[in-house]
Design a protein around this motif. Structure first.
Motif, PDB file in Angstrom:
ATOM      1  N   SER A  39       0.852  -1.185   0.000  1.00 46.27           N
ATOM      2  CA  SER A  39       0.000   0.000   0.000  1.00 46.27           C
ATOM      3  C   SER A  39       0.889   1.236   0.000  1.00 46.27           C
ATOM      4  O   SER A  39       1.763   1.366   0.853  1.00 46.27           O
ATOM      5  N   PRO A  40       0.687   2.176  -0.930  1.00 50.63           N
ATOM      6  CA  PRO A  40      -0.262   2.089  -2.041  1.00 50.63           C
ATOM      7  C   PRO A  40       0.338   1.306  -3.204  1.00 50.63           C
ATOM      8  O   PRO A  40       1.510   0.921  -3.154  1.00 50.63           O
ATOM      9  N   TYR A  41      -0.443   1.124  -4.254  1.00 51.31           N
ATOM     10  CA  TYR A  41       0.062   0.473  -5.456  1.00 51.31           C
ATOM     11  C   TYR A  41       0.761   1.521  -6.335  1.00 51.31           C
ATOM     12  O   TYR A  41       0.638   2.730  -6.103  1.00 51.31           O
ATOM     13  N   ILE A  42       1.468   1.043  -7.372  1.00 47.79           N
ATOM     14  CA  ILE A  42       2.164   1.970  -8.263  1.00 47.79           C
ATOM     15  C   ILE A  42       1.366   2.206  -9.547  1.00 47.79           C
ATOM     16  O   ILE A  42       1.019   3.344  -9.860  1.00 47.79           O
ATOM     17  N   THR A  43       1.060   1.158 -10.293  1.00 44.25           N
ATOM     18  CA  THR A  43       0.392   1.361 -11.581  1.00 44.25           C
ATOM     19  C   THR A  43      -0.964   0.676 -11.698  1.00 44.25           C
ATOM     20  O   THR A  43      -1.773   1.075 -12.518  1.00 44.25           O
ATOM     21  N   ASP A  44      -1.230  -0.354 -10.898  1.00 45.61           N
ATOM     22  CA  ASP A  44      -2.481  -1.092 -11.019  1.00 45.61           C
ATOM     23  C   ASP A  44      -2.968  -1.471  -9.626  1.00 45.61           C
ATOM     24  O   ASP A  44      -2.198  -1.984  -8.813  1.00 45.61           O
ATOM     25  N   PHE A  45      -4.231  -1.219  -9.354  1.00 47.34           N
ATOM     26  CA  PHE A  45      -4.799  -1.479  -8.033  1.00 47.34           C
ATOM     27  C   PHE A  45      -4.544  -2.906  -7.562  1.00 47.34           C
ATOM     28  O   PHE A  45      -4.327  -3.152  -6.368  1.00 47.34           O
TER      29      PHE A  45
END
Length: 429
Positions: free
Chosen positions: A73-79
């Protein structure tokens, strides 16, 4: 439910609860059959380095033959990066299926009391998916803090890990190292084992030691004096920890300390009965990849992407660039959040910059490009604001030339969209 509908539903939930606590997520998990009780965990909290340490531990466990869950958490490019099994994110279709199953329970609990938050829902969903996937071990990264973090519903893990403690989220966690360490140390459960990052601020370390002793935990800390042969480039480092040679493919001296933390955690897991050999530790760390951690996107022009987003993270980034790219002119595309310590972060970043293009990140808490440019100009940097990220990259990349470096940094909310655009630009060229 489609993937897009599932994301819309998840994002429609509250970001934070009205009251701190674990009651909501506990109620949700109880109605799901408490899938977290079927899993074994390595629980990781801290301000900086959580993602890198989690990635290393996930790879080590996989090299040892364990089916490994991972949350980030958080993601970079895709949930879907937020939950992975053996480094493969949950599929869009599976996420939609899981959300569809979870939605009636979330709405039932919300009708009865306080609404379930987004992070609580995602955490519960991940636990059920990991259980259904038959994971042997889950490397569980906290979201915010530790004590009241939704991940803290688990019982005593195989190992609790506290990474580097810094001043971040001070409006929620407190504005001293001791207060923040107190919140992070909330993950330390009775009669367990705790591993700490080897270089902590004095008051943070005192709180880690106090909590570990109070909860009857064995406390392990790496010994930085046992690190030798630190051959470091922007590609990574080769070090020896004790008698264990390590190739660390993530750049920066702070990654040496993250690797030491991962090694100590792996040794703690070995003591807990997991079949982890030193060769698994070496192989796992050597194959660790972690996007947006001084990631080389392109070499011509030379483009680096980093997610540093608080003063301590920015200091580590600046120190690494000075050590690995001495004499190179650095041009930045940067954007920050207004609720972060952006003035201090800008002051740390400014001395290494030749020029900066500033942009508002795609987040309601974004600092305007004009405000960030003004802050950098106060420190002598030629800075301007761009209307969007595409324009910012286009303006900055013109100045880089053959010997310069384009550095994209300031927020993980900038890193994700920038990574997509930079990779697309590289492909086109």
């Amino acid at each position: 439910m489609t993937y897009e509908e599932s994301l819309t539903y998840i994002h429609s939930l509250l970001r934070f609860g009205m009251k701190p606590g674990l009651a909501r997520v506990e109620a949700l998990l109880k109605r799901m059959g408490n899938p977290q009780k079927e899993l074994r965990f390595v629980h990781v909290a801290g301000t900086n380095g959580k993602g890198s340490v989690c990635a290393m531990l996930s790879e080590i466990l996989q090299c040892a033959g364990y089916k490994t869950g991972l949350t980030i958490s958080p993601y970079i490019t895709d949930f879907c990066e937020r939950m992975q099994v053996n480094s493969t994110p949950i599929s869009h279709e599976e996420l939609a299926r899981q959300v569809e199953r979870l939605k009636p329970l979330i709405e039932e609990i919300s009708r009865e009391g306080e609404p379930v938050t987004e992070f609580e829902a995602v955490t519960a969903l991940a636990f059920r998916w990991f259980s259904e996937q038959g994971c042997d071990v889950v490397v569980l990264e906290t979201g915010l803090g530790g004590r009241f973090d939704a991940t803290n519903v688990i019982e005593t893990p195989l190992c609790s890990v506290i990474t580097s403690i810094g001043l971040d989220h001070t409006d929620i966690l407190g504005d001293t190292y001791r207060q923040i360490a107190f919140e992070k140390c909330g993950i330390i459960k009775p009669d367990g084992v705790t591993v700490s990052y080897p270089v902590q601020e004095e008051e943070a370390l005192a709180e880690i030691m106090r909590t570990a002793a109070m909860r009857r935990n064995t406390l392990r800390m790496g010994n930085v004096g046992a690190l030798e042969g630190m051959n470091m480039t922007v590609e990574g480092s080769d070090v020896i920890y004790g008698r264990l040679p390590l190739h660390i493919p993530l750049a920066g001296a702070h990654q040496h300390f993250n690797a030491v933390t991962a090694v100590e955690a792996a040794w703690a897991l070995r003591s807990a009965g997991l079949a982890i050999e030193d060769v698994h530790i070496q192989a796992g760390i050597a194959r660790t990849k972690w996007p947006a951690r001084l990631e080389i996107i392109s070499r011509n022009p030379f483009v680096l992407l980093d997610g540093a987003h608080n003063p301590d993270g920015m200091r580590a980034l600046v120190r690494t660039l000075k050590e690995t790219l001495p004499g190179r002119k650095i041009f930045a595309v940067t954007g920050m959040l207004r609720d972060k310590a952006y003035k201090e972060a800008a002051a740390v970043l400014a001395p290494i910059l030749e020029k900066a293009v500033c942009v508002a990140v795609d987040n309601p808490r974004a600092l305007s490009g004009e405000a960030l440019a003004g802050e950098l100009e106060r420190h002598g940097v030629q800075a301007l604001a761009a209307k969007d990220l595409e324009e910012a990259i286009s303006l900055a990349i013109k100045d880089v030339g053959e010997d310069g470096v384009l550095l994209v940094c300031g927020s993980l909310y900038l890193a994700g969209p920038a990574r997509k655009q930079l990779l697309a630009l590289k492909e086109k060229n």
